[in-house]
Design a protein around this motif. Structure first.
Motif, PDB file in Angstrom:
ATOM      1  N   PRO A   5       0.782  -1.172  -0.186  1.00  0.00           N
ATOM      2  CA  PRO A   5      -0.016  -0.040  -0.100  1.00  0.00           C
ATOM      3  C   PRO A   5       0.888   1.182  -0.071  1.00  0.00           C
ATOM      4  CG  PRO A   5      -0.769  -1.615   1.632  1.00  0.00           C
ATOM      5  CD  PRO A   5       0.618  -2.050   1.108  1.00  0.00           C
ATOM      6  N   GLU A   6       0.266   2.408  -0.579  1.00  0.00           N
ATOM      7  CA  GLU A   6       0.712   3.736  -0.744  1.00  0.00           C
ATOM      8  C   GLU A   6      -0.086   4.670  -0.020  1.00  0.00           C
ATOM      9  OE1 GLU A   6       2.101   5.181  -4.299  1.00  0.00           O
ATOM     10  OE2 GLU A   6       0.142   5.080  -5.243  1.00  0.00           O
ATOM     11  N   LYS A   7       0.488   5.930   0.337  1.00  0.00           N
ATOM     12  CA  LYS A   7      -0.424   6.813   1.168  1.00  0.00           C
ATOM     13  C   LYS A   7      -1.767   7.210  -0.039  1.00  0.00           C
ATOM     14  CE  LYS A   7       2.215  10.728  -0.753  1.00  0.00           C
ATOM     15  NZ  LYS A   7       3.136  11.841  -0.559  1.00  0.00           N
ATOM     16  N   GLU A   8      -2.879   7.660   0.580  1.00  0.00           N
ATOM     17  CA  GLU A   8      -4.087   7.767  -0.002  1.00  0.00           C
ATOM     18  C   GLU A   8      -3.902   9.061  -0.837  1.00  0.00           C
ATOM     19  OE1 GLU A   8      -8.007   5.551   1.257  1.00  0.00           O
ATOM     20  OE2 GLU A   8      -7.271   6.978   2.729  1.00  0.00           O
ATOM     21  N   ARG A   9      -3.130  10.127  -0.096  1.00  0.00           N
ATOM     22  CA  ARG A   9      -3.150  11.494  -0.779  1.00  0.00           C
ATOM     23  C   ARG A   9      -1.934  11.823  -1.390  1.00  0.00           C
ATOM     24  NH1 ARG A   9      -6.813  15.207   3.354  1.00  0.00           N
ATOM     25  NH2 ARG A   9      -8.622  13.926   3.695  1.00  0.00           N
ATOM     26  N   MET A  10      -1.897  12.405  -2.566  1.00  0.00           N
ATOM     27  CA  MET A  10      -0.519  12.780  -3.130  1.00  0.00           C
ATOM     28  C   MET A  10      -0.603  14.354  -2.626  1.00  0.00           C
ATOM     29  SD  MET A  10      -0.224  11.153  -6.725  1.00  0.00           S
ATOM     30  CE  MET A  10       1.303  11.716  -6.705  1.00  0.00           C
ATOM     31  N   ASP A  11      -0.451  14.406  -1.358  1.00  0.00           N
ATOM     32  CA  ASP A  11      -0.280  15.780  -0.779  1.00  0.00           C
ATOM     33  C   ASP A  11       1.427  16.564  -1.065  1.00  0.00           C
ATOM     34  OD1 ASP A  11      -2.638  16.315   0.467  1.00  0.00           O
ATOM     35  OD2 ASP A  11      -1.853  15.019   1.961  1.00  0.00           O
ATOM     36  N   GLY A  12       1.490  17.633  -1.064  1.00  0.00           N
ATOM     37  CA  GLY A  12       2.615  18.270  -1.330  1.00  0.00           C
ATOM     38  C   GLY A  12       2.909  18.752  -2.811  1.00  0.00           C
ATOM     39  N   LEU A  13       3.407  20.141  -2.696  1.00  0.00           N
ATOM     40  CA  LEU A  13       3.594  20.742  -3.887  1.00  0.00           C
ATOM     41  C   LEU A  13       4.512  20.152  -4.924  1.00  0.00           C
ATOM     42  CD1 LEU A  13       3.010  23.440  -5.343  1.00  0.00           C
ATOM     43  CD2 LEU A  13       5.073  24.438  -4.208  1.00  0.00           C
ATOM     44  N   ASP A  14       5.630  19.414  -4.308  1.00  0.00           N
ATOM     45  CA  ASP A  14       6.659  18.764  -5.398  1.00  0.00           C
ATOM     46  C   ASP A  14       5.802  17.611  -6.081  1.00  0.00           C
ATOM     47  OD1 ASP A  14       8.624  20.384  -4.623  1.00  0.00           O
ATOM     48  OD2 ASP A  14       9.403  19.011  -3.418  1.00  0.00           O
ATOM     49  N   ALA A  15       4.795  16.979  -5.467  1.00  0.00           N
ATOM     50  CA  ALA A  15       4.246  15.740  -6.077  1.00  0.00           C
ATOM     51  C   ALA A  15       3.327  16.354  -7.092  1.00  0.00           C
ATOM     52  CB  ALA A  15       3.714  14.671  -5.226  1.00  0.00           C
ATOM     53  N   ASN A  17       3.348  19.160  -8.766  1.00  0.00           N
ATOM     54  CA  ASN A  17       4.181  19.799  -9.807  1.00  0.00           C
ATOM     55  C   ASN A  17       4.843  18.782 -10.681  1.00  0.00           C
ATOM     56  OD1 ASN A  17       3.581  22.468  -8.713  1.00  0.00           O
ATOM     57  ND2 ASN A  17       5.749  22.715  -8.050  1.00  0.00           N
ATOM     58  N   ALA A  18       4.840  17.725 -10.225  1.00  0.00           N
ATOM     59  CA  ALA A  18       5.619  16.395 -10.975  1.00  0.00           C
ATOM     60  C   ALA A  18       4.614  15.847 -11.862  1.00  0.00           C
ATOM     61  CB  ALA A  18       6.326  15.451 -10.092  1.00  0.00           C
ATOM     62  N   TYR A  19       3.486  15.826 -11.574  1.00  0.00           N
ATOM     63  CA  TYR A  19       2.255  15.264 -12.292  1.00  0.00           C
ATOM     64  C   TYR A  19       1.781  16.023 -13.157  1.00  0.00           C
ATOM     65  CZ  TYR A  19       1.731  10.438 -10.390  1.00  0.00           C
ATOM     66  OH  TYR A  19       1.928   9.111 -10.022  1.00  0.00           O
ATOM     67  N   ALA A  20       1.521  17.449 -12.663  1.00  0.00           N
ATOM     68  CA  ALA A  20       1.083  18.427 -13.575  1.00  0.00           C
ATOM     69  C   ALA A  20       1.935  18.862 -14.690  1.00  0.00           C
ATOM     70  CB  ALA A  20       0.707  19.801 -12.611  1.00  0.00           C
ATOM     71  N   GLY A  51     -10.844  11.621  -7.866  1.00  0.00           N
ATOM     72  CA  GLY A  51      -9.220  11.559  -8.174  1.00  0.00           C
ATOM     73  C   GLY A  51      -8.792  12.497  -9.604  1.00  0.00           C
ATOM     74  N   CYS A  52      -9.213  13.518  -9.500  1.00  0.00           N
ATOM     75  CA  CYS A  52      -8.962  14.363 -10.858  1.00  0.00           C
ATOM     76  C   CYS A  52      -7.529  14.764 -11.048  1.00  0.00           C
ATOM     77  CB  CYS A  52      -9.691  15.598 -10.984  1.00  0.00           C
ATOM     78  SG  CYS A  52      -9.892  16.715  -9.568  1.00  0.00           S
ATOM     79  N   GLY A  53      -6.739  14.745  -9.825  1.00  0.00           N
ATOM     80  CA  GLY A  53      -5.494  15.202 -10.174  1.00  0.00           C
ATOM     81  C   GLY A  53      -5.258  16.787 -10.593  1.00  0.00           C
ATOM     82  N   PRO A  54      -4.208  17.072 -11.500  1.00  0.00           N
ATOM     83  CA  PRO A  54      -4.263  18.479 -12.050  1.00  0.00           C
ATOM     84  C   PRO A  54      -5.252  18.734 -12.887  1.00  0.00           C
ATOM     85  CG  PRO A  54      -2.364  16.970 -13.020  1.00  0.00           C
ATOM     86  CD  PRO A  54      -3.147  16.240 -11.776  1.00  0.00           C
ATOM     87  N   ALA A  77      -5.117  19.441  -1.956  1.00  0.00           N
ATOM     88  CA  ALA A  77      -5.241  20.932  -2.345  1.00  0.00           C
ATOM     89  C   ALA A  77      -4.372  21.601  -3.423  1.00  0.00           C
ATOM     90  CB  ALA A  77      -5.022  21.633  -1.109  1.00  0.00           C
ATOM     91  N   GLU A  78      -3.127  20.953  -3.426  1.00  0.00           N
ATOM     92  CA  GLU A  78      -1.989  21.449  -4.430  1.00  0.00           C
ATOM     93  C   GLU A  78      -2.557  21.070  -5.882  1.00  0.00           C
ATOM     94  OE1 GLU A  78      -0.187  20.782  -0.687  1.00  0.00           O
ATOM     95  OE2 GLU A  78      -1.269  19.782  -1.768  1.00  0.00           O
ATOM     96  N   MET A  79      -3.082  19.809  -6.075  1.00  0.00           N
ATOM     97  CA  MET A  79      -3.581  19.255  -7.153  1.00  0.00           C
ATOM     98  C   MET A  79      -4.745  20.155  -7.804  1.00  0.00           C
ATOM     99  SD  MET A  79      -1.825  16.565  -8.499  1.00  0.00           S
ATOM    100  CE  MET A  79      -0.942  15.062  -7.919  1.00  0.00           C
ATOM    101  N   LEU A  80      -5.604  20.370  -6.898  1.00  0.00           N
ATOM    102  CA  LEU A  80      -6.571  21.205  -7.193  1.00  0.00           C
ATOM    103  C   LEU A  80      -6.287  22.576  -7.495  1.00  0.00           C
ATOM    104  CD1 LEU A  80      -9.364  20.070  -4.587  1.00  0.00           C
ATOM    105  CD2 LEU A  80      -9.234  19.497  -7.038  1.00  0.00           C
ATOM    106  N   SER A  81      -5.361  23.336  -7.240  1.00  0.00           N
ATOM    107  CA  SER A  81      -4.872  24.428  -7.602  1.00  0.00           C
ATOM    108  C   SER A  81      -4.502  24.423  -8.993  1.00  0.00           C
ATOM    109  CB  SER A  81      -3.738  24.932  -6.812  1.00  0.00           C
ATOM    110  OG  SER A  81      -4.199  25.166  -5.321  1.00  0.00           O
ATOM    111  N   TRP A  82      -3.507  23.541  -9.467  1.00  0.00           N
ATOM    112  CA  TRP A  82      -3.360  23.327 -10.769  1.00  0.00           C
ATOM    113  C   TRP A  82      -4.757  23.043 -11.727  1.00  0.00           C
ATOM    114  CZ3 TRP A  82       0.572  23.759 -13.903  1.00  0.00           C
ATOM    115  CH2 TRP A  82       2.188  23.632 -13.220  1.00  0.00           C
ATOM    116  N   ALA A  83      -5.614  22.153 -11.296  1.00  0.00           N
ATOM    117  CA  ALA A  83      -6.738  21.921 -11.979  1.00  0.00           C
ATOM    118  C   ALA A  83      -7.440  23.273 -12.308  1.00  0.00           C
ATOM    119  CB  ALA A  83      -7.666  20.901 -11.092  1.00  0.00           C
ATOM    120  N   LYS A  84      -7.932  24.040 -11.126  1.00  0.00           N
ATOM    121  CA  LYS A  84      -8.697  25.206 -11.434  1.00  0.00           C
ATOM    122  C   LYS A  84      -8.129  26.302 -12.262  1.00  0.00           C
ATOM    123  CE  LYS A  84     -10.599  24.544  -6.885  1.00  0.00           C
ATOM    124  NZ  LYS A  84     -10.792  25.164  -5.306  1.00  0.00           N
ATOM    125  N   ALA A  85      -6.753  26.010 -12.386  1.00  0.00           N
ATOM    126  CA  ALA A  85      -6.135  27.253 -13.107  1.00  0.00           C
ATOM    127  C   ALA A  85      -6.370  26.708 -14.457  1.00  0.00           C
ATOM    128  CB  ALA A  85      -4.535  27.275 -12.623  1.00  0.00           C
TER     129      ALA A  85
END
Length: 219
Positions: A5-15, A17-20, A51-54, A77-85
């Motif tokens: 198993p891995e963590k449920e949330r991809m929290d963090g700006l670095d993660a 940014n990497a996906y976006a 799980g919409c990501g960026p 939250a960081e993923m949603l910031s990318w998504a909204k923009a």
């Protein structure tokens, strides 16, 4: 191999940014085409993307006409910031709404949506019975389900081979996340057992690529 198993949330700006900034255009487009093929000509009015990501996929779904209104949920939250923009930049802000939330406890009324879709959320979920309960609760009668997720390889060596084949040119962080996601993914048998336990026997599970499985059907 056993699931790791891995963590449920991809929290963090670095993660985020990497996906976006990674190039997922091909797999995203194939996902949207698969959703379109599965749903057919009767397009949904309200579509839920878990799980919409960026934000690339809900925007592409809107562009394809896969929902008059699309609600996209992510826990980070960081993923949603990318998504909204992104939605604003391509003028889909009025058609796609982004909501921060937990896919195991969604903040929507029962029977709200005509379709529930997701690309690569299931391997993050550590309590899948709660996830499938929410999927069933969200859907109107005869609502569509289309979920695509990673398929766990049969060995660590095979997981590393898939990483080398598909994301060798991406950042070290992204390669590491992809490897961990492969190791956390479920098998077809495990997903079938999840669906049966949730009384979602009308949904079908199939292998769709060398690294993906799909869950398809109507509830």
């Amino acid at each position: 191999m056993e699931r790791i198993p891995e963590k449920e949330r991809m929290d963090g700006l670095d993660a985020a940014n990497a996906y976006a900034t990674a190039d997922f255009s091909d797999v995203n487009q194939k996902f949207v085409e698969a959703v379109s093929d599965a749903i057919g000509r009767h397009r949904p009015r309200w579509t839920l993307d878990l799980g919409c990501g960026p934000g690339d996929i809900p925007i592409a779904l809107a562009d394809k006409g896969m929902g008059s209104f699309i609600v996209a949920v992510d826990a980070a939250a960081e993923m949603l910031s990318w998504a909204k923009a992104r939605a604003t930049s391509v003028d889909y802000a009025g058609q796609v709404a982004f909501v921060r939330g937990d896919a195991k406890a969604l903040p929507f009324a029962d029977r709200t949506f005509d379709a529930v879709v997701s690309n690569s959320i299931l391997h993050h979920v550590v309590e899948p019975h709660l996830f499938w309960r929410e999927v069933a609760r969200m859907l109107k009668s005869q609502g569509h389900v289309f979920m695509r997720d990673l398929l766990r390889p049969n060995s660590i060596a095979n997981a590393r081979s898939i990483v080398d084949e598909y994301v060798s040119g991406e950042s070290e962080m992204l390669r590491g996340e992809f490897f961990r996601s492969l190791c956390a993914a479920y098998t077809v048998k495990e997903v079938r057992e999840q669906l049966d336990a949730a009384s979602l026997t009308q949904l079908h599970v199939r292998v769709s690529t060398d690294r993906h499985l799909d869950v398809i059907g109507r509830i």
